[in-house]
Motif scaffolding. Sequence first.
Motif, PDB file in Angstrom:
ATOM      1  N   PHE A   1      31.163  33.910  36.419  1.00 53.53           N
ATOM      2  CA  PHE A   1      30.108  34.325  35.494  1.00 53.53           C
ATOM      3  C   PHE A   1      29.005  34.924  36.357  1.00 53.53           C
ATOM      4  O   PHE A   1      28.300  34.206  37.059  1.00 53.53           O
ATOM      5  N   GLU A   2      28.902  36.255  36.329  1.00 54.09           N
ATOM      6  CA  GLU A   2      28.050  36.957  37.294  1.00 54.09           C
ATOM      7  C   GLU A   2      26.683  37.294  36.731  1.00 54.09           C
ATOM      8  O   GLU A   2      26.449  37.206  35.528  1.00 54.09           O
ATOM      9  N   THR A   3      25.795  37.708  37.620  1.00 51.22           N
ATOM     10  CA  THR A   3      24.445  38.118  37.231  1.00 51.22           C
ATOM     11  C   THR A   3      24.491  39.502  36.571  1.00 51.22           C
ATOM     12  O   THR A   3      25.385  40.298  36.868  1.00 51.22           O
ATOM     13  N   PRO A   4      23.570  39.798  35.649  1.00 53.09           N
ATOM     14  CA  PRO A   4      23.586  41.105  34.995  1.00 53.09           C
ATOM     15  C   PRO A   4      23.591  42.273  35.989  1.00 53.09           C
ATOM     16  O   PRO A   4      22.796  42.275  36.935  1.00 53.09           O
ATOM     17  N   SER A   5      24.470  43.224  35.782  1.00 52.03           N
ATOM     18  CA  SER A   5      24.584  44.436  36.600  1.00 52.03           C
ATOM     19  C   SER A   5      25.655  45.316  35.972  1.00 52.03           C
ATOM     20  O   SER A   5      26.518  44.827  35.257  1.00 52.03           O
ATOM     21  N   CYS A   6      25.570  46.625  36.253  1.00 45.51           N
ATOM     22  CA  CYS A   6      26.671  47.500  35.846  1.00 45.51           C
ATOM     23  C   CYS A   6      27.908  47.146  36.678  1.00 45.51           C
ATOM     24  O   CYS A   6      29.041  47.306  36.236  1.00 45.51           O
ATOM     25  N   GLY A   7      27.669  46.697  37.911  1.00 48.40           N
ATOM     26  CA  GLY A   7      28.709  46.114  38.767  1.00 48.40           C
ATOM     27  C   GLY A   7      29.978  46.924  38.875  1.00 48.40           C
ATOM     28  O   GLY A   7      29.964  48.075  39.312  1.00 48.40           O
ATOM     29  N   PRO A   8      31.113  46.335  38.481  1.00 53.65           N
ATOM     30  CA  PRO A   8      32.397  46.993  38.696  1.00 53.65           C
ATOM     31  C   PRO A   8      32.684  48.137  37.727  1.00 53.65           C
ATOM     32  O   PRO A   8      33.573  48.941  37.994  1.00 53.65           O
ATOM     33  N   CYS A   9      31.945  48.225  36.630  1.00 61.01           N
ATOM     34  CA  CYS A   9      32.242  49.251  35.610  1.00 61.01           C
ATOM     35  C   CYS A   9      32.418  50.617  36.237  1.00 61.01           C
ATOM     36  O   CYS A   9      33.348  51.331  35.912  1.00 61.01           O
ATOM     37  N   LEU A  10      31.496  50.986  37.136  1.00 61.77           N
ATOM     38  CA  LEU A  10      31.588  52.303  37.769  1.00 61.77           C
ATOM     39  C   LEU A  10      32.054  52.179  39.220  1.00 61.77           C
ATOM     40  O   LEU A  10      31.793  53.057  40.039  1.00 61.77           O
ATOM     41  N   GLY A  11      32.734  51.068  39.531  1.00 64.64           N
ATOM     42  CA  GLY A  11      33.226  50.913  40.894  1.00 64.64           C
ATOM     43  C   GLY A  11      32.111  50.683  41.889  1.00 64.64           C
ATOM     44  O   GLY A  11      32.226  51.061  43.061  1.00 64.64           O
ATOM     45  N   GLY A  12      31.026  50.084  41.428  1.00 58.22           N
ATOM     46  CA  GLY A  12      29.880  49.841  42.299  1.00 58.22           C
ATOM     47  C   GLY A  12      30.116  48.654  43.210  1.00 58.22           C
ATOM     48  O   GLY A  12      30.245  48.798  44.428  1.00 58.22           O
ATOM     49  N   HIS A  13      30.185  47.474  42.605  1.00 57.96           N
ATOM     50  CA  HIS A  13      30.355  46.248  43.375  1.00 57.96           C
ATOM     51  C   HIS A  13      30.749  45.115  42.432  1.00 57.96           C
ATOM     52  O   HIS A  13      30.894  45.312  41.246  1.00 57.96           O
ATOM     53  N   MET A  14      30.926  43.930  42.969  1.00 52.98           N
ATOM     54  CA  MET A  14      31.183  42.726  42.188  1.00 52.98           C
ATOM     55  C   MET A  14      32.497  42.768  41.395  1.00 52.98           C
ATOM     56  O   MET A  14      32.582  42.238  40.289  1.00 52.98           O
ATOM     57  N   GLY A  15      33.522  43.411  41.986  1.00 51.43           N
ATOM     58  CA  GLY A  15      34.814  43.426  41.308  1.00 51.43           C
ATOM     59  C   GLY A  15      35.543  44.749  41.434  1.00 51.43           C
ATOM     60  O   GLY A  15      36.009  45.316  40.447  1.00 51.43           O
ATOM     61  N   ILE A  16      35.656  45.241  42.688  1.00 51.39           N
ATOM     62  CA  ILE A  16      36.299  46.538  42.948  1.00 51.39           C
ATOM     63  C   ILE A  16      37.818  46.350  43.043  1.00 51.39           C
ATOM     64  O   ILE A  16      38.288  45.345  43.567  1.00 51.39           O
ATOM     65  N   LEU A  17      38.549  47.336  42.547  1.00 49.25           N
ATOM     66  CA  LEU A  17      40.017  47.253  42.557  1.00 49.25           C
ATOM     67  C   LEU A  17      40.605  47.842  43.832  1.00 49.25           C
ATOM     68  O   LEU A  17      40.159  48.888  44.306  1.00 49.25           O
ATOM     69  N   ALA A  18      41.617  47.164  44.363  1.00 48.13           N
ATOM     70  CA  ALA A  18      42.350  47.671  45.535  1.00 48.13           C
ATOM     71  C   ALA A  18      43.411  48.676  45.074  1.00 48.13           C
ATOM     72  O   ALA A  18      43.672  48.810  43.874  1.00 48.13           O
ATOM     73  N   GLU A  19      44.021  49.354  46.032  1.00 46.86           N
ATOM     74  CA  GLU A  19      45.083  50.318  45.724  1.00 46.86           C
ATOM     75  C   GLU A  19      46.180  49.640  44.905  1.00 46.86           C
ATOM     76  O   GLU A  19      46.626  48.538  45.250  1.00 46.86           O
ATOM     77  N   GLY A  20      46.563  50.276  43.826  1.00 49.40           N
ATOM     78  CA  GLY A  20      47.679  49.782  43.016  1.00 49.40           C
ATOM     79  C   GLY A  20      47.292  48.723  41.995  1.00 49.40           C
ATOM     80  O   GLY A  20      48.119  48.340  41.167  1.00 49.40           O
TER      81      GLY A  20
END
Lengths: 164, 419
Positions: free
Chosen positions: B355-374
Amino acid sequence: MKYKGRVHKFGKDVNTDEIIPARYLNTSDPKELAKHCMEDADARFASKVKKGDIIVAGKNFGCGSSREHAPMSIKAAGVSCVIAESFARIFFRNSINIGLPIVESKRAARAICAGDQVQVDTVKGVITNFTTKKTFKAEPFPPFMQSLIKAGGLMNYIKKRKRR
Amino acid sequence: MGYTITEKILAEHSSRRYVRAGEFIEANVDLALGNDITAPLAIKEFERSGKKKVFDRNKVVLIPDHFAPNKDLKSANQCKVLQNFAQKQRLKNYFEIGQMGVEHALLPEKGLVGPGKLVIGADSHTCTYGALGAFSTGVGSTDLAAAMVTGKCWFRVPQSIKFIYHGKRGRWVGGKDLILHTIGDIGVDGALYKAMELTGAAIRNLPMDDRLSMCNMAIEAGGKSGIIEPDAITRAYVRKNGASKIKYYKSDKDAVYPEIREYDISKLQPQVACPHLPSNVKDVGKLSKVRIDQSVIGSCTNGRISDLRIAAGVLRKKKIKSSVRLIVIPATQKIYLQAVEEGLDEIFIKAGGVFETPSCGPCLGGHMGILAEGEVAIATTNRNFVGRMGHPKSFVYLSNPAVAAASAIKGRIAHPDEV
């Protein structure tokens, strides 16, 4: 104005995440952005592009985010003009506002191929393909936008108007 | 010939009795918004203009939300630009960590946007506020700079497409499914340069959070704005959030629409947009073979309290699949606190999520949940373009919060009825 260069061709719905991925948006330095221009559409674009080159794309070019970094990175990469079947609206505004020449022409965008030598005359609204010896008509901009372009972008436009 | 709600709001703000679609106007803006990605450029242009003060310190809003809490040194410097400018200009509405939230969830919550307002934001999802009966649209940094100087913005008055939704929503169907279905129907440029006016019995029964989700994604159909005529639900929301100087507009019965589309949603299944376009929409049941690595519940599209309640309802007393990362991001501090008070955070954590702090975060590939290849993610966000959430060879599926939660449990895309 006339812009002459070699064509890089892209498909439809090229979005701003492909033009300049968000992982590079922690800076707004045009030179840095240029290094990653079009990276997620063509990873080798930044190393291939030469000053004056022209991007030709399908419909809805620049869809997605409002990031002005997208037209900035294209301009800073040396691209002189973008021809597309149509442009997404924020990309369209941003390009006019920062002075990246763009033209809409369905026929030209479909007929022109990668590597062709092309000239765009934005005043006459004529696109010439020297490789195939064909010419196309570009959609003319409405007078209000022409005045923005003529002023050299939005900030110059409002400055000039204030002086008047 | 009558006028649309959009034409009426634009006329009022350009001091004209009437404006018609196609006209170029310069309109007064009630609010101009920027974030940590777009505002630094706007501030640079503003300072180059030589102007000392912004046109109205109450009407310029700056929110560091994309890469905040600062993800790296460069982002920290960008956010610092906003902070310095906000202090220098004595901006009333600058929201630092602690007060901050994802901009398009925060502004309605704070009552900074409301019916009849004209709002521009250097963020494409500024179209969200149309849910309140405002004209609101995304622009670029230079537009924001010009608005900070002059208090005005140029527009071509858009034509409006009317979308009429009939029928009663099924249990797991929300505003997100209605808008995904619509984008799937008309395509990512189906509403290019146009206002999307959403109406019909199904909209009248739709809660405000769902309306905000719908208008939020108007841009994914190329729309200039999404808009819903204010009604009792709008009035109740406005009373609660205290927007001031509001004005209720309605489209005339004989207003001009070049296109009208109607949908019966009574049999609509939860919708999922497949990679790599928001228009690549399928019924959730057709995707049950798609394995996922990550489920993201949050963003300006679906990070509101009702979204978290729906997700928690699915996850209550359940565990997510051990191979899946579940990331829940409340969109604002207020939503965060509300979720804690209701015990939703406990449900997410006990299920195996974060349960993370408010942020756009991973939505635009910023941070807090980036996807690896594949890797594959299901997300309640708004875009699934190539590389949007991380590696150019990763894959994002867009859905409502119930589907994202059910998929986290199953480890594959799943209908909420399956869990």
